[in-house]
Design an enzyme around this catalytic site. Structure first.
Site, PDB file in Angstrom:
ATOM      1  N   HIS A   1       0.815  -1.215   0.000  1.00 46.67           N
ATOM      2  CA  HIS A   1       0.000   0.000   0.000  1.00 46.67           C
ATOM      3  C   HIS A   1       0.848   1.263   0.000  1.00 46.67           C
ATOM      4  O   HIS A   1       2.057   1.231   0.253  1.00 46.67           O
ATOM      5  CB  HIS A   1      -0.959   0.002   1.194  1.00 46.67           C
TER       6      HIS A   1
ATOM      7  N   CYS B   1       2.875  -4.626   7.005  1.00 42.99           N
ATOM      8  CA  CYS B   1       2.571  -4.374   5.599  1.00 42.99           C
ATOM      9  C   CYS B   1       3.775  -3.765   4.888  1.00 42.99           C
ATOM     10  O   CYS B   1       4.687  -3.227   5.513  1.00 42.99           O
ATOM     11  CB  CYS B   1       1.369  -3.445   5.472  1.00 42.99           C
TER      12      CYS B   1
END
Length: 206
Positions: free
Chosen positions: A166, A182
């Site tokens: 992301h 992440c």
């Protein structure tokens, strides 16, 4: 250098300037691709890219692998993400990775792609940071959203891994281990990767 050769060389330099890239041997740099960007009604601010080490700028590099073009390979030690391209090349992006205790590795596939995604903090994160409880139902997409401009959702044979590729508004986290697991990219980079990566693409995290 005769006049014709000079004109060809000058034209090449002009073309590279207009497309925001430069070439150094087998490497093509896109350091000029981090300016103010309008996207889906949002205006992403320019990144002070001179403050980001050059190795983390988006660039095409030589990259030998047996994986098929379209595969994404994440090297968490190097803090690089490679999007495999034909002819032994890859688009390389600088990344931020999970801090100590939040690292992960394995193979997954992109199951979903979302623009300006909603962010829902996991229960465990809310437990560590109670102030995030207000977003238990989801934080709308936007410039301050931790998932940034795009998110690619990673699933394996057991379903949702909980991990994402992301964007992030925290450009200065690139090259560091600061996330909750992440893989984060500069917003301008995740927009570029999003346009290249397909649903179902293989993702290998090393």
């Amino acid at each position: 250098m005769n006049a014709r050769t000079y004109l060809i060389a000058a034209g090449l330099v002009l073309t590279m300037a207009l497309t925001g890239c430069s070439t150094d041997g087998s490497v093509t740099m896109f350091s000029s691709g981090y300016g103010t960007t309008k996207d889906a009604g949002y205006q992403l601010p320019a990144i002070p890219i001179a403050k980001v080490p050059t190795k983390y700028h988006r660039q095409v590099v030589r990259y030998e692998t047996k994986e098929q073009p379209g595969t994404i390979i994440v090297n968490t030690d190097e803090k690089f993400l490679y999007f495999v391209m034909p002819e032994g090349k890859a688009m390389r992006y600088g990344i931020g990775v999970g801090r100590e205790g939040f690292e992960w590795k394995g193979t997954a596939r992109i199951a979903m792609k979302r623009e300006w995604p909603v962010w829902t903090p996991p229960a465990a994160m809310i437990g560590r940071q109670p102030e995030l409880a207000k977003w238990r139902g989801g934080m709308p997409g936007g410039l301050s959203n931790p998932l940034g401009a795009r998110a690619l959702y990673l699933y394996n044979k057991n379903g949702d891994t909980g991990y994402r590729l992301h964007g992030t508004p925290e450009w200065n986290s690139i090259g560091h281990a600061m996330s909750s697991g992440c893989i984060r990219l500069i917003n301008q980079d995740i927009i570029d990767l999003y346009s290249r990566a397909e649903n179902g693409a293989k993702v290998i995290v090393m």
